[in-house]
Motif scaffolding. Structure first.
Motif, PDB file in Angstrom:
ATOM      1  N   GLY A 269     -21.696 -19.317  -6.446  1.00  0.00           N
ATOM      2  CA  GLY A 269     -20.366 -17.904  -6.830  1.00  0.00           C
ATOM      3  C   GLY A 269     -19.752 -18.543  -6.007  1.00  0.00           C
ATOM      4  N   GLU A 270     -19.990 -18.161  -4.524  1.00  0.00           N
ATOM      5  CA  GLU A 270     -18.695 -17.914  -3.490  1.00  0.00           C
ATOM      6  C   GLU A 270     -17.512 -19.516  -3.072  1.00  0.00           C
ATOM      7  OE1 GLU A 270     -22.282 -17.728  -3.289  1.00  0.00           O
ATOM      8  OE2 GLU A 270     -22.612 -16.800  -1.035  1.00  0.00           O
ATOM      9  N   GLU A 271     -18.097 -20.185  -3.903  1.00  0.00           N
ATOM     10  CA  GLU A 271     -16.924 -21.364  -3.816  1.00  0.00           C
ATOM     11  C   GLU A 271     -15.902 -20.632  -5.364  1.00  0.00           C
ATOM     12  OE1 GLU A 271     -18.698 -26.017  -2.684  1.00  0.00           O
ATOM     13  OE2 GLU A 271     -20.803 -24.528  -3.905  1.00  0.00           O
ATOM     14  N   LEU A 272     -16.631 -20.647  -6.254  1.00  0.00           N
ATOM     15  CA  LEU A 272     -15.715 -20.214  -7.604  1.00  0.00           C
ATOM     16  C   LEU A 272     -15.426 -19.377  -6.940  1.00  0.00           C
ATOM     17  CD1 LEU A 272     -18.509 -20.033 -10.093  1.00  0.00           C
ATOM     18  CD2 LEU A 272     -17.162 -21.462  -9.863  1.00  0.00           C
ATOM     19  N   PHE A 273     -15.712 -18.359  -5.896  1.00  0.00           N
ATOM     20  CA  PHE A 273     -14.340 -17.191  -5.610  1.00  0.00           C
ATOM     21  C   PHE A 273     -13.434 -17.906  -4.594  1.00  0.00           C
ATOM     22  CE2 PHE A 273     -18.549 -14.559  -6.626  1.00  0.00           C
ATOM     23  CZ  PHE A 273     -18.370 -13.972  -7.335  1.00  0.00           C
ATOM     24  N   VAL A 274     -13.946 -18.753  -4.122  1.00  0.00           N
ATOM     25  CA  VAL A 274     -12.309 -19.172  -2.870  1.00  0.00           C
ATOM     26  C   VAL A 274     -11.664 -20.149  -4.034  1.00  0.00           C
ATOM     27  CG1 VAL A 274     -12.154 -21.288  -1.724  1.00  0.00           C
ATOM     28  CG2 VAL A 274     -14.003 -20.036  -1.163  1.00  0.00           C
ATOM     29  N   VAL A 275     -11.993 -21.083  -5.093  1.00  0.00           N
ATOM     30  CA  VAL A 275     -11.294 -21.471  -5.597  1.00  0.00           C
ATOM     31  C   VAL A 275     -10.291 -20.091  -6.537  1.00  0.00           C
ATOM     32  CG1 VAL A 275     -10.297 -22.697  -7.638  1.00  0.00           C
ATOM     33  CG2 VAL A 275     -12.488 -23.415  -6.314  1.00  0.00           C
ATOM     34  N   TYR A 276     -11.109 -19.563  -7.255  1.00  0.00           N
ATOM     35  CA  TYR A 276     -10.475 -18.430  -7.870  1.00  0.00           C
ATOM     36  C   TYR A 276      -9.347 -17.078  -7.160  1.00  0.00           C
ATOM     37  CZ  TYR A 276      -9.454 -14.413 -10.960  1.00  0.00           C
ATOM     38  OH  TYR A 276      -8.641 -13.338 -11.583  1.00  0.00           O
ATOM     39  N   GLY A 277      -9.808 -17.113  -5.622  1.00  0.00           N
ATOM     40  CA  GLY A 277      -8.746 -16.472  -5.051  1.00  0.00           C
ATOM     41  C   GLY A 277      -7.405 -16.945  -4.642  1.00  0.00           C
ATOM     42  N   ALA A 278      -7.181 -18.026  -4.999  1.00  0.00           N
ATOM     43  CA  ALA A 278      -6.556 -19.078  -5.357  1.00  0.00           C
ATOM     44  C   ALA A 278      -5.423 -19.260  -6.662  1.00  0.00           C
ATOM     45  CB  ALA A 278      -6.062 -20.910  -4.819  1.00  0.00           C
ATOM     46  N   VAL A 279      -6.452 -19.504  -7.275  1.00  0.00           N
ATOM     47  CA  VAL A 279      -6.049 -19.212  -8.791  1.00  0.00           C
ATOM     48  C   VAL A 279      -4.834 -18.201  -9.400  1.00  0.00           C
ATOM     49  CG1 VAL A 279      -6.484 -19.407 -11.493  1.00  0.00           C
ATOM     50  CG2 VAL A 279      -7.752 -20.899  -9.728  1.00  0.00           C
ATOM     51  N   ALA A 280      -5.962 -16.920  -9.651  1.00  0.00           N
ATOM     52  CA  ALA A 280      -4.883 -15.787  -9.268  1.00  0.00           C
ATOM     53  C   ALA A 280      -4.210 -15.924  -7.966  1.00  0.00           C
ATOM     54  CB  ALA A 280      -5.899 -14.235  -8.514  1.00  0.00           C
ATOM     55  N   GLU A 281      -3.641 -16.329  -7.059  1.00  0.00           N
ATOM     56  CA  GLU A 281      -2.339 -15.896  -6.890  1.00  0.00           C
ATOM     57  C   GLU A 281      -1.014 -16.729  -7.129  1.00  0.00           C
ATOM     58  OE1 GLU A 281      -0.824 -17.650  -2.247  1.00  0.00           O
ATOM     59  OE2 GLU A 281      -2.993 -16.837  -2.309  1.00  0.00           O
ATOM     60  N   LEU A 282      -2.045 -18.099  -7.835  1.00  0.00           N
ATOM     61  CA  LEU A 282      -0.507 -18.410  -8.264  1.00  0.00           C
ATOM     62  C   LEU A 282      -0.469 -18.623  -9.131  1.00  0.00           C
ATOM     63  CD1 LEU A 282      -2.361 -21.911  -7.296  1.00  0.00           C
ATOM     64  CD2 LEU A 282      -0.301 -21.535  -6.276  1.00  0.00           C
ATOM     65  N   LEU A 283      -1.102 -17.659 -10.458  1.00  0.00           N
ATOM     66  CA  LEU A 283      -1.029 -17.448 -11.568  1.00  0.00           C
ATOM     67  C   LEU A 283      -0.208 -15.477 -11.224  1.00  0.00           C
ATOM     68  CD1 LEU A 283      -4.313 -17.260 -13.395  1.00  0.00           C
ATOM     69  CD2 LEU A 283      -2.232 -18.954 -13.633  1.00  0.00           C
ATOM     70  N   GLU A 284      -0.148 -15.071 -10.421  1.00  0.00           N
ATOM     71  CA  GLU A 284       0.448 -14.204 -10.365  1.00  0.00           C
ATOM     72  C   GLU A 284       2.169 -14.294  -9.923  1.00  0.00           C
ATOM     73  OE1 GLU A 284      -2.037 -11.289  -8.170  1.00  0.00           O
ATOM     74  OE2 GLU A 284      -3.061 -10.892  -9.626  1.00  0.00           O
ATOM     75  N   ALA A 285       1.800 -15.783  -8.695  1.00  0.00           N
ATOM     76  CA  ALA A 285       3.288 -15.950  -8.708  1.00  0.00           C
ATOM     77  C   ALA A 285       3.850 -16.643  -9.407  1.00  0.00           C
ATOM     78  CB  ALA A 285       3.424 -16.845  -7.327  1.00  0.00           C
ATOM     79  N   GLU A 286       3.916 -16.729 -10.746  1.00  0.00           N
ATOM     80  CA  GLU A 286       4.623 -17.002 -11.818  1.00  0.00           C
ATOM     81  C   GLU A 286       4.822 -15.961 -12.735  1.00  0.00           C
ATOM     82  OE1 GLU A 286       5.036 -20.121 -12.751  1.00  0.00           O
ATOM     83  OE2 GLU A 286       5.185 -20.760 -10.873  1.00  0.00           O
ATOM     84  N   GLY A 287       4.353 -14.434 -12.634  1.00  0.00           N
ATOM     85  CA  GLY A 287       4.982 -13.644 -13.303  1.00  0.00           C
ATOM     86  C   GLY A 287       3.461 -12.661 -14.342  1.00  0.00           C
TER      87      GLY A 287
END
Length: 580
Positions: A269-287
């Motif tokens: 789970g902790e590894e998934l959260f590390v990846v998700y933090g980057a995913v969320a940042e990238l998606l939000e940067a795309e609007g």
């Protein structure tokens, strides 16, 4: 690997028994799988899902209010049989009908399709929505050919929400199709997985590397790349999936998306959260606006180390479905609980058999010979199961040997029981075919089962079959298998061995050769044709996405068919010698 098991062949059945015992407030046993603990309300469409075991929480863990009404559960990495799907659907169907939904794999398509036809013949309204979210399994112009992975959750949730609102079957189906059309996924793996009881993993990933485009059954990835950082992996996921934006979403900016970051088995789970933090940042940067993200395990592959990302492009209805309450064993959201009295378990075998009707003396003796031939097939498949699995693992999921072994063993047992009851050749073949299809599951299980049944129905139990009758029965099996599977010569499937076998047998019988001699000649033709599949490029099945891997390797289905026919021919020859 699986550390805890009793009997590898009964692993899936025992896991289901334990699952029901642990979640009696939500589910109950039904023939072929599990269903909600309470009855489907009158007038409500029943959403029936399913697939092979080994993917928990898919599919059993996704049964309950706000999710599926029932799930048909196949053996490990093998589709449920048509009998299982039918039994599960009947257990929850109402007059409003049934929606069948499942990942787009050949075995599931075949078995769910056969069950759908049977349900329709019984007057049950049925529709089907196949999940096709995996962008790596086919190009954008062939989305209908893509396989389903973690996007199953999206489609099942949407269908259940629509059904529980009381919408009619066509509307439930339309919304499920819309959800599927707006769902995209990509998976990667850092290691393979090992089936219960197996000594080796289905595939391996080199140290320091990552397989891209991996399937949830151990299908090899379409590319191998150096192991990335979590952020690099997030960039690969997001860039790939944004490049697959649905046609009816005019622009990424301002869109709302549901997100699933799915662990495939041993990524914590902790590894998934590390990846998700980057995913969320990238998606939000795309609007993009992220709605109710899910991070955890939703569609796994035993202990495979891997991750998949799913984007679900929302509209008003789909967002209501995605955020609606649900209460299943492995997925709970909002405030909802099962309501109504709990129904009793019904763990009957979905393969129904009637008493054996009397057969002519000659046909009963032929039934004994058929049973001996099927036992010979079982023995050669037992001997070669590991080799067949290794062949299949080159460009497929590696379970062909295990599936054939389950089917052949079940068929041999059913044939022996039928002979003891005095069955003729036709009934022996029909019983063997039904048992093979039920226990093996998957594409090969369904095709072998359908072929044996077709041959048995052609032979019947009226008299001792002549060689010409046997040749016609084989022709019937060939026609049925090609009709169900859709394969032709040159597609690199078992049909490449089956057709030469059927044609050579018919020609030898027409030349008045004895059956044992004709069968042996036909088996030789099948063996030569099976070996020649090494030079073919696959045009159907899972190997289709891995043409380069498949090059130079014969098709495992063709090889197993040829070896089975050779073993059956040896049994016929022994019987002929004993008779003389």
């Amino acid at each position: 690997m699986s550390y805890v098991l009793n009997d590898a062949e009964r692993f899936a059945d025992e896991a289901t028994t334990g699952f029901v015992a642990a979640h009696r407030d939500v589910v109950r046993h039904v023939p072929g799988g599990v269903a909600r603990a309470t009855a489907t309300p009158p007038g409500e469409v029943a959403v029936v899902v399913g697939g092979g075991s080994g993917h928990y929480p898919a599919f059993a863990g996704l049964v309950g209010p706000g999710l599926a009404h029932a799930a048909a559960l196949g053996n490990v990495f093998a589709s449920p049989s048509a009998q299982q799907v039918h039994g599960v659907a009947r257990s929850v169907a109402t007059e409003a009908g049934v929606l069948l939904s499942y990942g787009n794999y050949a075995g599931d398509v075949l078995n769910f399709g056969l069950a759908e036809k049977r349900l329709r013949d019984e007057g049950v309204p049925v529709r089907t929505v196949r999940v096709t979210d995996d962008v790596s399994s086919a190009g954008p112009d062939e989305r209908h050919s893509r396989r389903g992975i973690a996007g199953d959750l999206v489609v099942f949730r949407t269908a259940a929400w629509a059904a529980e609102r009381g919408l009619p079957l066509d509307d439930v189906t339309d919304l499920a199709f819309r959800a599927n059309d707006r769902t995209r996924s990509l998976g990667v793996a850092f290691s393979g997985c090992t089936l219960p009881g197996a000594a080796e993993p289905l595939f391996t990933v080199p140290d320091g590397q990552m397989g891209v485009g991996i399937g949830i059954h151990g299908e090899p990835g379409i590319d191998t790349r150096p192991l990335p950082t979590a952020r690099e992996l997030a960039v690969l996921f997001v860039e790939t999936l944004l490049g697959e934006r649905p046609d009816d979403v005019p622009a990424a900016e301002g869109a709302r998306v549901g997100v699933i970051l799915n662990g495939l088995g041993s990524v914590k789970g902790e590894e998934l959260f590390v990846v998700y933090g980057a995913v969320a940042e990238l998606l939000e940067a795309e609007g993009l606006t992220i709605v109710d993200p899910e991070v955890g395990e939703y569609a796994t592959s035993f202990e495979m180390a891997g991750i998949s990302l799913t984007l679900f492009w929302l509209d008003d209805d789909l967002e209501q479905a995605w955020t609606s309450p649900a209460y299943a064993a492995a997925y709970r959201k909002g405030a909802v609980r099962p309501s109504g009295p709990r129904l009793d378990d019904d763990a009957r075998d979905p393969v129904e058999t009637e008493d054996v009707a009397p057969s002519a003396d000659g046909s009963a003796e032929a039934g004994r010979i058929v049973s001996a031939a099927i036992a010979a097939v079982r023995d050669v498949i037992d001997r070669d199961a590991d080799e067949l699995g290794r062949l299949d693992a080159i460009a497929g999921d590696g379970d062909h040997g295990i599936g054939m072994q389950r089917g052949a063993r079940a068929a041999a047992e059913a044939a022996e029981d039928a002979v003891e009851a005095g069955a003729g050749a036709g009934t022996v073949l029909v019983r063997a075919g039904d048992a093979w299809a039920h226990r093996a599951g998957g594409t090969s299980g369904a095709l072998w089962g359908a072929g044996l049944r077709a041959a048995g129905e052609r032979l019947g139990d009226g008299a001792a079959p002549a060689p010409a009758d046997v040749a016609e029965a084989v022709h019937a099996a060939r026609a049925t298998i090609q009709g169900f599977g859709g394969a032709e010569i040159g597609d690199k499937t078992l049909v490449d061995a089956l057709v030469p076998f059927a044609e050579a047998l018919a020609a030898a019988v027409e030349d008045d050769d004895a059956l044992a001699e004709a069968w042996t000649a036909a088996a030789d033709a099948a063996t030569e044709a099976a070996r020649a599949t090494a030079d073919l490029a696959p045009r159907l099945g899972r190997a289709r996405s891995h043409v380069k891997r498949s090059a130079g390797t014969p098709d495992p289905g063709a090889i197993s068919f040829a070896r089975a026919m050779t073993a059956a021919g040896d049994a016929l020859a022994r019987n002929h010698e004993e008779g003389t």
